[in-house]
Design an enzyme around this catalytic site. Sequence first.
Site, PDB file in Angstrom:
ATOM      1  N   ALA A  63     -15.688 -20.639 -50.116  1.00 28.24           N
ATOM      2  CA  ALA A  63     -16.441 -21.641 -50.864  1.00 28.24           C
ATOM      3  C   ALA A  63     -17.568 -22.158 -49.974  1.00 28.24           C
ATOM      4  CB  ALA A  63     -15.516 -22.783 -51.260  1.00 28.24           C
ATOM      5  N   GLY A 102     -12.019 -18.877 -50.479  1.00 22.00           N
ATOM      6  CA  GLY A 102     -12.390 -18.562 -51.852  1.00 22.00           C
ATOM      7  C   GLY A 102     -12.869 -17.120 -51.993  1.00 22.00           C
ATOM      8  N   GLU A 105      -9.918 -15.142 -52.310  1.00 20.47           N
ATOM      9  CA  GLU A 105      -9.308 -15.455 -53.617  1.00 20.47           C
ATOM     10  C   GLU A 105     -10.005 -14.685 -54.745  1.00 20.47           C
ATOM     11  OE1 GLU A 105      -9.595 -19.732 -52.721  1.00 20.47           O
ATOM     12  OE2 GLU A 105      -7.542 -19.866 -53.460  1.00 20.47           O
ATOM     13  N   GLU A 125      -8.303 -22.202 -45.270  1.00 19.28           N
ATOM     14  CA  GLU A 125      -8.537 -23.542 -45.821  1.00 19.28           C
ATOM     15  C   GLU A 125      -7.768 -24.619 -45.068  1.00 19.28           C
ATOM     16  OE1 GLU A 125      -8.150 -20.820 -47.627  1.00 19.28           O
ATOM     17  OE2 GLU A 125      -9.361 -20.877 -49.457  1.00 19.28           O
TER      18      GLU A 125
HETATM   19  N1  3HC Z   1     -19.947 -22.639 -46.313  1.00 16.53           N
HETATM   20  C1  3HC Z   1     -21.146 -23.046 -45.891  1.00 16.53           C
HETATM   21  N2  3HC Z   1     -21.720 -22.640 -44.748  1.00 16.53           N
HETATM   22  C2  3HC Z   1     -21.010 -21.773 -44.000  1.00 16.53           C
HETATM   23  C3  3HC Z   1     -19.745 -21.305 -44.383  1.00 16.53           C
HETATM   24  C4  3HC Z   1     -19.205 -21.772 -45.596  1.00 16.53           C
HETATM   25  N3  3HC Z   1     -18.029 -21.357 -46.047  1.00 16.53           N
HETATM   26  N4  3HC Z   1     -19.301 -20.475 -43.431  1.00 16.53           N
HETATM   27  C5  3HC Z   1     -20.253 -20.406 -42.497  1.00 16.53           C
HETATM   28  N5  3HC Z   1     -21.287 -21.191 -42.837  1.00 16.53           N
HETATM   29  C6  3HC Z   1     -22.543 -21.365 -42.100  1.00 16.53           C
HETATM   30  C7  3HC Z   1     -22.317 -21.951 -40.720  1.00 16.53           C
HETATM   31  O1  3HC Z   1     -22.283 -23.352 -40.756  1.00 16.53           O
HETATM   32  C8  3HC Z   1     -23.499 -21.405 -39.955  1.00 16.53           C
HETATM   33  O2  3HC Z   1     -24.587 -22.219 -40.281  1.00 16.53           O
HETATM   34  P1  3HC Z   1     -25.729 -22.521 -39.178  1.00 16.53           P
HETATM   35  O3  3HC Z   1     -26.261 -21.180 -38.786  1.00 16.53           O
HETATM   36  O4  3HC Z   1     -26.678 -23.392 -39.909  1.00 16.53           O
HETATM   37  O5  3HC Z   1     -25.031 -23.215 -38.050  1.00 16.53           O
HETATM   38  C9  3HC Z   1     -23.728 -20.029 -40.591  1.00 16.53           C
HETATM   39  O6  3HC Z   1     -23.072 -20.078 -41.861  1.00 16.53           O
HETATM   40  C10 3HC Z   1     -23.150 -18.882 -39.802  1.00 16.53           C
HETATM   41  O7  3HC Z   1     -21.785 -19.188 -39.488  1.00 16.53           O
HETATM   42  P2  3HC Z   1     -21.167 -18.929 -38.040  1.00 16.53           P
HETATM   43  O8  3HC Z   1     -22.126 -19.373 -37.002  1.00 16.53           O
HETATM   44  O9  3HC Z   1     -19.826 -19.516 -38.062  1.00 16.53           O
HETATM   45  O10 3HC Z   1     -21.120 -17.346 -38.032  1.00 16.53           O
HETATM   46  P3  3HC Z   1     -20.018 -16.386 -37.435  1.00 16.53           P
HETATM   47  O11 3HC Z   1     -20.500 -15.012 -37.683  1.00 16.53           O
HETATM   48  O12 3HC Z   1     -19.681 -16.808 -36.047  1.00 16.53           O
HETATM   49  O13 3HC Z   1     -18.704 -16.616 -38.310  1.00 16.53           O
HETATM   50  C11 3HC Z   1     -17.409 -16.862 -40.322  1.00 16.53           C
HETATM   51  C12 3HC Z   1     -18.686 -16.276 -39.667  1.00 16.53           C
HETATM   52  C13 3HC Z   1     -16.167 -16.178 -39.751  1.00 16.53           C
HETATM   53  C14 3HC Z   1     -17.504 -16.585 -41.790  1.00 16.53           C
HETATM   54  C15 3HC Z   1     -17.331 -18.374 -40.018  1.00 16.53           C
HETATM   55  O14 3HC Z   1     -18.571 -18.964 -40.345  1.00 16.53           O
HETATM   56  C16 3HC Z   1     -16.280 -19.100 -40.791  1.00 16.53           C
HETATM   57  O15 3HC Z   1     -15.134 -19.089 -40.397  1.00 16.53           O
HETATM   58  N6  3HC Z   1     -16.670 -19.749 -41.910  1.00 16.53           N
HETATM   59  C17 3HC Z   1     -15.776 -20.563 -42.679  1.00 16.53           C
HETATM   60  C18 3HC Z   1     -14.841 -19.719 -43.508  1.00 16.53           C
HETATM   61  C19 3HC Z   1     -13.939 -20.607 -44.311  1.00 16.53           C
HETATM   62  O16 3HC Z   1     -13.356 -21.539 -43.833  1.00 16.53           O
HETATM   63  N7  3HC Z   1     -13.809 -20.268 -45.599  1.00 16.53           N
HETATM   64  C20 3HC Z   1     -12.993 -21.052 -46.483  1.00 16.53           C
HETATM   65  C21 3HC Z   1     -13.836 -22.121 -47.101  1.00 16.53           C
HETATM   66  S1  3HC Z   1     -12.878 -23.229 -48.074  1.00 16.53           S
HETATM   67  C22 3HC Z   1     -12.630 -22.436 -49.536  1.00 16.53           C
HETATM   68  O17 3HC Z   1     -12.990 -21.300 -49.653  1.00 16.53           O
HETATM   69  C23 3HC Z   1     -11.983 -23.225 -50.618  1.00 16.53           C
HETATM   70  C24 3HC Z   1     -11.469 -22.343 -51.726  1.00 16.53           C
HETATM   71  O18 3HC Z   1     -10.103 -22.086 -51.504  1.00 16.53           O
HETATM   72  C25 3HC Z   1     -11.634 -22.982 -53.066  1.00 16.53           C
END
Ligand code: 3HC
Length: 707
Positions: A63, A102, A105, A125
């Site tokens: 998400a 997500g 998912e 999450e």
């Molecule tokens: N939403 C918004 N922005 C995100 C994002 C997300 N899910 N994931 C990464 N970004 C952004 C980062 O903030 C970063 O922004 P910046 O360049 O402005 O600082 C940019 O994308 C690149 O991210 P990273 O520097 O972290 O890049 P990496 O290549 O090192 O890592 C990644 C990539 C493994 C995808 C890591 O970013 C990550 O772990 N992201 C979060 C993943 C996550 O937690 N997903 C679950 C979200 S909650 C959800 O999905 C709810 C659902 O169940 C309904």
Amino acid sequence: MSSPISYSHDGAIAVITVDNPPVNALSQPVREGLSKAIARFEGDSKAKAAVIVGSGRTFFAGADIKEFGKPLAAPGLPGVVNEIEACSKPVIAALHGTALGGGFEVALGCHYRVAVASAKVGLPEVNLGIIPGAGGTQRTPRLAGVEAAAGLITSGRHVGAQEALDLGLIDEVSNDTDPTAAGVAFAGLITGNDMGPRPTRDLNDKLDEARKQDGLFDGLRAAAAKKARGQLSPLVCIDAIEAAVTAKDFDAGLAEERRLFDTLMASDQREALIHAFFGERAVGKVPELETGNPREVARVGVIGGGTMGSGISIALLTAGYHVTMVERDDDAIAAGKARVEKTLEGGVARGKVSGEQRDRMLADQFHGTTSMNALAQVDLVIEAVFESMDVKKDVFGQLDKICKPGCVLASNTSYLDVNEIAAMTERPQDVIGMHFFSPANIMRLLEIVVAEKSDPDVVATAFAVAKKAKKVGIRSGVCDGFIGNRVMGKYLRVAQMLVEDGATPYEVDEAVVGFGYPMGPFSMSDLAGMDIGWATRKRKAATRDPNERYASDWMDRICEQGHYGQKTGRGTYTYPEGARKGEHEPETLKIIEEVRREKGINARNFTADEIMERYMAAMINEGAKVLEEGIALRPVDIDMVQLFGYGHPRWRGGPMKYADMQGLDKILSSIRKFESEDAWFWKPAQLLVDLVERGETFDSLNKKEIS
Ligand code: 3HC
Ligand code: NAI
């Protein structure tokens, strides 16, 4: 604006591609585009199956976290995933990069999943203070079973493609490296074999197995509670998975998942953990990086092979650097090398490094010497000799003569003035502080101490090395103790005052652990050695402000008896026969009472909340002073220093975030209350007073431009 979702054909296969850089987060336009593409596929007579795939570096990484805390714009993700699952023709997810949250998912809602070999999947999450909210807690146990699902969802760990296959989460690991090609080939197989849709919601065998296991959820809850240490989301994950097993049908389970998700979405823990997620990334954005370019670093010199020098060497070797360790004499270099070897050996035993990697590091990348001249060709030197200005000045004077032009000269000093060290050289622009934390091969924090004359290229180099070594580099200005140790100095003093005033050290430690730290301050000083703080207090005695309250007598007396903590078997706690967990020591309490009697202090009781009110107020007040002096760039830098170097619970977001969530007026009024007891120690930071007057938060300062 064009849609981030495109729709095309590869023969009879519809290819639905997302292009929403950098990580294909499922923001509103992506959800809307996906929903429309699925509707189009349903009515597309030319397409027998559809492949959903990500362009760029990854499948959907989850998400869009930036949307959290705001009203969610339709369509919601659970509905879109249901639409995919309800398709009358097969939909295949083709995974590459990181299919997370997500994103995964969406894949679980598809009828089949194929992944390229390098792909990773996961439901992280929990680390954001929430649970999977688009069916992840309902579909994962249907594919992998309840126990595996609980392991995955409560840890948030990323799983490689092969393990995902073994767990039943995906159907195939492709030999193709291109996810679209992998997806289309797999879809061809499905249509070629006349295989229809296989909705995950209809797979119930694994749930039936779980229903037969008595006490399954009690066990899972106990395991999650043990690791959660005050964090709510891991336990709520179990509640949601249990709903998959107990709800009357899939939709009822999904509704319960959403209810739990919404509750956590509204929690402080979610807010704090999202702050930590973005904070971890924000600290890398510093003004010097806008103009500075990192210098190339391949060879690093580490001076000193003690606790820190050996840990730093391991961190650098693991990151792929060549390391030359320099020590004072043959015995010391042998000991330094032995420390590196022993720690790497431990890494091999715990499966962290392979034997082959260890051999390569030791044979090809690492060598030890007693000659400083060996540093003539290195690109970076990190000095980790004794914490003495004279010794450090001598070392930097030598480095100035030996090192090649452009070599970055860094000190790992904990407290000393980096400007003064830099002044020992003819090239102060190349000098910087790189303050690692112990054990340096494990702790993620690296304070990058920018001195008056440090060149932006040198700052950029330190940040680049931090990143390569998987550290969180945080910029600090020069002051006694930089951000972390300076702030720590204050709350440690409060802990000692609390004991003098009536709490036991054990009550203080319990309160701090109850707050979420892994360890209290007195267990910590027993672990590090009480003699370190004792030596510092003796050194500073002559210059101590006479108005400053001295509350360390009881600790000094323990030290005077030769008890320094774990290494001597007794400190504030006692450690029978080398035990690592201390027991309460009655002698400690006697010493404390004796000091109170001599000082005429009437002991009073402190509740855990009262202890933490003071402990956190000291941390926040000093944090505000560090900010107003420009030592830290932003409040979030202080938060991340506490999180990555001092064990502050991530789910509280750091002391400045905690202060915002408590209300700065409340924090200030606590400080004013304590100020009436000890005006010298508790003088409120002007910045805090100003923020309260303006009705602003620390977070408002994070949002300001950094340059
Ligand atoms: N939403 C918004 N922005 C995100 C994002 C997300 N899910 N994931 C990464 N970004 C952004 C980062 O903030 C970063 O922004 P910046 O360049 O402005 O600082 C940019 O994308 C690149 O991210 P990273 O520097 O972290 O890049 P990496 O290549 O090192 O890592 C990644 C990539 C493994 C995808 C890591 O970013 C990550 O772990 N992201 C979060 C993943 C996550 O937690 N997903 C679950 C979200 S909650 C959800 O999905 C709810 C659902 O169940 C309904
Ligand atoms: P240590 O005492 O374990 O190691 C210091 C090493 O430096 C010794 O092995 C000594 O032989 C060597 N040494 C001394 N003078 C030397 C010289 N002129 N040339 C070559 N080698 C020399 O000390 P530790 O704990 O590793 O600390 C080193 C530095 O790191 C200090 O500045 C300290 O403040 C800082 N630091 C320490 C932390 C800790 O937790 N121990 C944490 C962060 C920083």
